[in-house]
Design an enzyme around this catalytic site. Structure first.
Site: not given
Ligand SMILES: Cc1ncc(COP(=O)(O)O)c(C=O)c1O
Length: 389
Positions: A175, A195, A197, A322
């Site tokens: 993030q 990541s 996406h 949930c």
């Molecule tokens: C801080 C953090 N770490 C790891 C992830 C996981 O990444 P990915 O969705 O690519 O597996 C997320 C996804 O929400 C994230 O916000």
């Protein structure tokens, strides 16, 4: 119907430039990057260009970038790649589940794990990290920016503590990437996850920075892809998309797009806090990434608010999960010491490069009415208005 997608910390739309860069690799450029013929050479060259772009975003060398299937795999590769039975690991209570649940598993296989707390603003005190060190500490894993509050941790200080103690340091920068400048040398980290996406590349692609000389036990066994650090035929279109997204993310610090996102976020915060009573910004006093705000609306059920906003075209989220049919408040907000009620009344608004002023207008037009309507259903709110009225 007018719509505004304000849930970019969950996922971001693929940018048209990213899709355009990827497209040939689904069609004419389909080779396996390990093949030695023309087709393989073309895709290999594209993968290596993407690796350079990702390395540049992080201030790393391209040989230090390992492509993975996403942030979760990058986090798991960092943790399971280093920690073994008998080792001690330090992490925090506000990590993403990709780290927290990996740490739970490490405990099951004989590692000791210390979970350092965060304060009321969601900040992990580097001194607490230092105090958690043990002679057998192998690894510290503290996130760079929190997915729910956007709080930026004191990563360079934690990196210094790790270096002084001769302990590996991993940071989950999923993030943080594209939102704040990242420089692995300044942060003194050995491992760093991103990541695709979350930065306008597709879902299912990510990368782990692995500092030169850091020996990792692989998660998968197979071919010698990614210098034997991650077996499996490369996801070439995804990697190309991540490379393009990394280039765009880096440009965002100078082309004004990161600053524009901050302006949109600040508009939401200013409007909400000035026009709606009994609300507040969680972690409002902390250093945060520019795209995220987490606001609590007293006497409002977060889940109900997400649905009410969605019916009016605005997508946001709660950090709630949930589990077995019951809505659990966010583990991040409760770890910061917020009450379950306040955590359940909290909503995350997160912006991306595609968001416009008009989309924020839509949110601001409907927000006060949605909050009022939900509060009218709340017996607690009605009592409050009677008392204060
Ligand atoms: C801080 C953090 N770490 C790891 C992830 C996981 O990444 P990915 O969705 O690519 O597996 C997320 C996804 O929400 C994230 O916000």
């Amino acid at each position: 119907m007018r719509r505004a997608y304000l849930d970019n910390n969950a996922t971001t739309p693929v940018l048209p430039e990213v899709l355009a860069a990827m497209q040939p690799f689904f069609l004419e450029e389909f080779g396996n990057a390990s093949s030695i013929h023309h087709h393989g050479q073309h895709t290999r060259a594209a993968v290596e260009r993407a690796r350079e772009n990702v390395a540049e975003l992080l201030g790393a060398r391209s040989s230090e970038i390992v492509f993975t299937s996403g942030g979760t795999e990058a986090d798991n590769l960092a943790l399971f790649g280093l920690a073994q039975s008998g080792d001690h690991v330090i992490t925090s209570t506000i990590e993403h589940h990709a780290v927290l649940n990996a740490c739970k598993r490490l405990e099951q296989i004989g590692c000791g794990v210390s979970y350092v707390p965060a304060d009321r603003q969601g900040i992990v005190d580097p001194d607490e990290v230092r105090r958690a060190l043990r002679p057998n500490t192998k690894l510290i894993s503290i996130m760079a920016a929190n997915n729910e509050t956007g709080v930026v941790q004191r990563i360079a200080e934690i990196g210094r503590i790790a270096a002084e103690a001769d302990v590996y340091f991993h940071t989950d920068a999923v993030q943080a990437a594209g939102k704040i400048p990242i420089h692995v040398a300044e942060w003194k980290c050995d491992l760093l996850s991103i990541s695709g996406h979350k930065i306008h590349a597709p879902q299912g692609i990510g990368a782990l920075y692995v500092r030169k000389g850091t020996l990792l036990q692989p998660l998968f066994y197979g071919g010698r892809h990614e210098r034997s650090r991650r077996a499996g035929t490369e996801n070439v279109p995804g990697i190309v998309g991540l490379g393009k997204a990394a280039e765009i993310a880096l440009n965002g610090f100078s082309d004004g797009s990161v600053a524009r996102t901050a302006e949109l976020r600040d508009r939401i915060e200013t409007f909400a806090t000035e026009t709606i009573e009994w609300i507040g910004v969680n972690s409002g006093g902390a250093l945060r990434v520019p795209n995220t705000t987490n606001i609590y609306f007293e006497c409002v059920e977060g889940e109900a608010m997400v649905i009410a906003l969605d019916l009016k075209g605005v997508a946001v989220s709660t950090g709630a999960a949930c589990s077995s049919g019951a809505i659990e408040p966010s583990h991040v907000l409760t770890a910061m010491g917020l009450s379950g009620d306040r955590a359940r009344a909290s909503i995350r608004f997160s912006l991306g490069k595609q968001n416009t002023n008009e989309e924020v207008d839509l949110l601001l037009e409907i927000l006060p009415e949605v909050v009022n309507r939900l509060r009218e259903l709340s017996p607690v709110y009605n009592k409050k208005t009677v008392v204060s009225g």
